[in-house]
Scaffold this motif. Structure first.
Motif, PDB file in Angstrom:
ATOM      1  N   ASP A   1      24.575  61.860  54.946  1.00 38.47           N
ATOM      2  CA  ASP A   1      24.895  62.712  56.098  1.00 38.47           C
ATOM      3  C   ASP A   1      25.494  64.012  55.591  1.00 38.47           C
ATOM      4  OD1 ASP A   1      25.381  61.802  59.359  1.00 38.47           O
ATOM      5  OD2 ASP A   1      26.162  63.720  58.680  1.00 38.47           O
ATOM      6  N   LEU A   2      25.336  65.031  56.425  1.00 43.37           N
ATOM      7  CA  LEU A   2      25.927  66.347  56.147  1.00 43.37           C
ATOM      8  C   LEU A   2      27.438  66.308  56.277  1.00 43.37           C
ATOM      9  CD1 LEU A   2      24.162  68.955  58.482  1.00 43.37           C
ATOM     10  CD2 LEU A   2      24.399  69.096  56.021  1.00 43.37           C
TER      11      LEU A   2
ATOM     12  N   GLY B   1      24.844  58.891  62.674  1.00 39.69           N
ATOM     13  CA  GLY B   1      25.374  58.888  64.048  1.00 39.69           C
ATOM     14  C   GLY B   1      25.339  57.455  64.579  1.00 39.69           C
ATOM     15  N   ARG B   2      25.316  57.305  65.903  1.00 39.72           N
ATOM     16  CA  ARG B   2      25.346  55.947  66.472  1.00 39.72           C
ATOM     17  C   ARG B   2      24.135  55.136  66.035  1.00 39.72           C
ATOM     18  NH1 ARG B   2      25.528  58.099  72.241  1.00 39.72           N
ATOM     19  NH2 ARG B   2      24.361  59.583  71.007  1.00 39.72           N
ATOM     20  N   PHE B   3      22.937  55.769  66.085  1.00 43.35           N
ATOM     21  CA  PHE B   3      21.704  55.049  65.774  1.00 43.35           C
ATOM     22  C   PHE B   3      21.576  54.756  64.273  1.00 43.35           C
ATOM     23  CE2 PHE B   3      17.066  55.135  64.947  1.00 43.35           C
ATOM     24  CZ  PHE B   3      16.730  54.001  65.659  1.00 43.35           C
TER      25      PHE B   3
ATOM     26  N   ALA C   1      24.976  65.207  51.959  1.00 43.40           N
ATOM     27  CA  ALA C   1      23.849  66.060  51.573  1.00 43.40           C
ATOM     28  C   ALA C   1      23.135  66.586  52.796  1.00 43.40           C
ATOM     29  CB  ALA C   1      22.864  65.262  50.707  1.00 43.40           C
ATOM     30  N   ASP C   2      22.543  67.797  52.612  1.00 44.57           N
ATOM     31  CA  ASP C   2      21.685  68.354  53.660  1.00 44.57           C
ATOM     32  C   ASP C   2      20.250  68.050  53.247  1.00 44.57           C
ATOM     33  OD1 ASP C   2      20.136  69.789  55.374  1.00 44.57           O
ATOM     34  OD2 ASP C   2      21.267  71.662  55.165  1.00 44.57           O
ATOM     35  N   THR C   3      19.596  67.181  53.991  1.00 42.21           N
ATOM     36  CA  THR C   3      18.266  66.706  53.571  1.00 42.21           C
ATOM     37  C   THR C   3      17.138  67.686  53.891  1.00 42.21           C
ATOM     38  OG1 THR C   3      18.090  65.498  55.628  1.00 42.21           O
ATOM     39  CG2 THR C   3      18.907  64.273  53.727  1.00 42.21           C
TER      40      THR C   3
ATOM     41  N   ILE D   1      18.371  61.715  62.316  1.00 44.95           N
ATOM     42  CA  ILE D   1      19.070  62.958  62.647  1.00 44.95           C
ATOM     43  C   ILE D   1      18.906  63.141  64.154  1.00 44.95           C
ATOM     44  CG2 ILE D   1      19.027  65.458  62.381  1.00 44.95           C
ATOM     45  CD1 ILE D   1      18.090  64.979  59.469  1.00 44.95           C
ATOM     46  N   GLY D   2      20.019  63.295  64.848  1.00 42.49           N
ATOM     47  CA  GLY D   2      19.979  63.312  66.315  1.00 42.49           C
ATOM     48  C   GLY D   2      19.439  64.599  66.906  1.00 42.49           C
TER      49      GLY D   2
ATOM     50  N   LYS E   1      13.628  58.715  64.205  1.00 41.05           N
ATOM     51  CA  LYS E   1      14.056  58.648  65.605  1.00 41.05           C
ATOM     52  C   LYS E   1      13.658  59.945  66.299  1.00 41.05           C
ATOM     53  CE  LYS E   1      18.076  59.209  68.395  1.00 41.05           C
ATOM     54  NZ  LYS E   1      19.501  59.199  68.592  1.00 41.05           N
TER      55      LYS E   1
ATOM     56  N   LYS F   1      31.612  61.345  58.221  1.00 39.83           N
ATOM     57  CA  LYS F   1      30.652  60.251  58.454  1.00 39.83           C
ATOM     58  C   LYS F   1      30.415  59.491  57.151  1.00 39.83           C
ATOM     59  CE  LYS F   1      29.445  60.344  62.744  1.00 39.83           C
ATOM     60  NZ  LYS F   1      28.792  61.470  63.362  1.00 39.83           N
TER      61      LYS F   1
ATOM     62  N   GLY G   1      21.396  60.559  58.343  1.00 41.21           N
ATOM     63  CA  GLY G   1      22.026  60.781  59.655  1.00 41.21           C
ATOM     64  C   GLY G   1      22.765  59.524  60.067  1.00 41.21           C
TER      65      GLY G   1
HETATM   66  P1  ADP Z   1      23.097  59.695  67.507  1.00 44.74           P
HETATM   67  O1  ADP Z   1      22.506  60.153  68.797  1.00 44.74           O
HETATM   68  O2  ADP Z   1      22.300  58.604  66.856  1.00 44.74           O
HETATM   69  O3  ADP Z   1      24.583  59.374  67.578  1.00 44.74           O
HETATM   70  P2  ADP Z   1      23.892  62.161  66.192  1.00 44.74           P
HETATM   71  O4  ADP Z   1      23.212  63.418  66.589  1.00 44.74           O
HETATM   72  O5  ADP Z   1      25.282  61.948  66.667  1.00 44.74           O
HETATM   73  O6  ADP Z   1      22.928  60.945  66.545  1.00 44.74           O
HETATM   74  O7  ADP Z   1      23.940  61.987  64.606  1.00 44.74           O
HETATM   75  C1  ADP Z   1      23.046  62.533  63.751  1.00 44.74           C
HETATM   76  C2  ADP Z   1      23.695  62.651  62.384  1.00 44.74           C
HETATM   77  O8  ADP Z   1      22.782  63.346  61.545  1.00 44.74           O
HETATM   78  C3  ADP Z   1      25.009  63.423  62.389  1.00 44.74           C
HETATM   79  O9  ADP Z   1      26.017  62.650  61.780  1.00 44.74           O
HETATM   80  C4  ADP Z   1      24.679  64.688  61.564  1.00 44.74           C
HETATM   81  O10 ADP Z   1      25.772  65.109  60.773  1.00 44.74           O
HETATM   82  C5  ADP Z   1      23.508  64.224  60.704  1.00 44.74           C
HETATM   83  N1  ADP Z   1      22.658  65.331  60.285  1.00 44.74           N
HETATM   84  C6  ADP Z   1      22.173  66.345  61.045  1.00 44.74           C
HETATM   85  N2  ADP Z   1      21.423  67.174  60.308  1.00 44.74           N
HETATM   86  C7  ADP Z   1      21.413  66.694  59.036  1.00 44.74           C
HETATM   87  C8  ADP Z   1      20.818  67.109  57.804  1.00 44.74           C
HETATM   88  N3  ADP Z   1      20.080  68.194  57.732  1.00 44.74           N
HETATM   89  N4  ADP Z   1      21.031  66.338  56.699  1.00 44.74           N
HETATM   90  C9  ADP Z   1      21.790  65.224  56.773  1.00 44.74           C
HETATM   91  N5  ADP Z   1      22.369  64.777  57.899  1.00 44.74           N
HETATM   92  C10 ADP Z   1      22.199  65.494  59.015  1.00 44.74           C
END
Ligand code: ADP
Length: 218
Positions: free
Chosen positions: A32-33, A11-13, A51-53, A74-75, A99, A37, A9
């Motif tokens: 990340d999916l 995202g920001r974190f 990848a989808d984890t 994953i957010g 997280k 990203k 994941g």
């Molecule tokens: P933040 O609040 O830290 O910004 P986000 O919700 O924006 O968190 O980011 C979470 C990330 O996790 C996204 O980039 C999303 O594409 C990724 N993500 C969500 N589900 C999956 C998954 N099953 N496998 C891989 N990555 C995932």
């Protein structure tokens, strides 16, 4: 032996963890999916993969079993976060940091065996609230539901007095575990240690006691 990390994941974190670990010279597998990203991190992390984890087969193919520490960032998708953590646990990952999005999510993550659950928005909110209450509170770290450590700038009420003069332990039930004075750190200061202007005290105690200490002395 060099430790390897994976961040799921970006995202920001998760992105920020990935950047910092890479900057410090660690090997990071960034997952990340979202192809955009992953593309953003291809020159930052050692490896970046789409990848989808939540798919166990995918996790195995990624060789995640060989990674020492996996960070699940994953957010909003709580279900994916839980499922991913559960599978990492089943695959025998030694250390998993996740997280949490809210208190219920945190509870589930603890139940399924996440080693370290972090709640950055909530914790940062608490830290900032304490520095808003008093500009002399520099940092605040929660140890448990009712115990914390605070870093406070010694106010006028303190300087020139020793710890025993201020009677912090008896009056407020808190302990000064260290004093930062410029570049020097006095760990476990003696009761006779005199506080000087500009000192930063590291204080540990029950929240209710720390709160009284902050109101009266800081
Ligand atoms: P933040 O609040 O830290 O910004 P986000 O919700 O924006 O968190 O980011 C979470 C990330 O996790 C996204 O980039 C999303 O594409 C990724 N993500 C969500 N589900 C999956 C998954 N099953 N496998 C891989 N990555 C995932």
């Amino acid at each position: 032996m060099k430790k390897e990390f994976a961040v799921i994941g970006l995202g920001r974190f998760g992105g920020s963890i990935c950047k910092e670990l890479s900057k410090e010279g660690w090997d990071v597998l960034a997952i990340d999916l979202d192809p955009d990203k992953v593309n953003e991190f291809k020159d930052i992390a050692s490896h970046a993969v789409i990848a989808d984890t939540t798919d166990e087969k995918v996790l195995k193919e990624l060789g995640i079993r060989n990674i020492d520490h996996v960070i699940v960032a994953i957010g909003d998708n709580i279900q994916s976060s839980i499922l991913t953590t559960l599978m990492l646990k089943e695959l025998g990952i030694k250390k998993i940091t996740v997280k949490a999005q809210n208190d219920y999510h945190e509870k589930v993550l603890n139940k399924i065996g996440a080693d370290h659950v972090v709640h950055p928005e909530r914790d940062m909110g608490k830290r900032i609230a304490h520095s808003i209450i008093s500009s002399n509170v520099l940092d605040y770290l929660e140890l448990s539901d009712d115990h914390s450590v605070v870093e406070v700038k010694a106010g006028l009420k303190m300087s020139g007095n020793s710890l025993v003069d201020l009677d912090i332990r008896a009056k407020y039930g808190c302990n000064v575990v260290a004093i930062k004075r410029g570049r020097e750190v006095i760990v476990s200061p003696m009761a006779t240690e005199e506080i000087v202007d500009g000192d930063i005290l590291i204080v540990i105690g029950a929240d209710k006691d720390i709160s009284r200490f902050e109101k009266n002395l800081v």
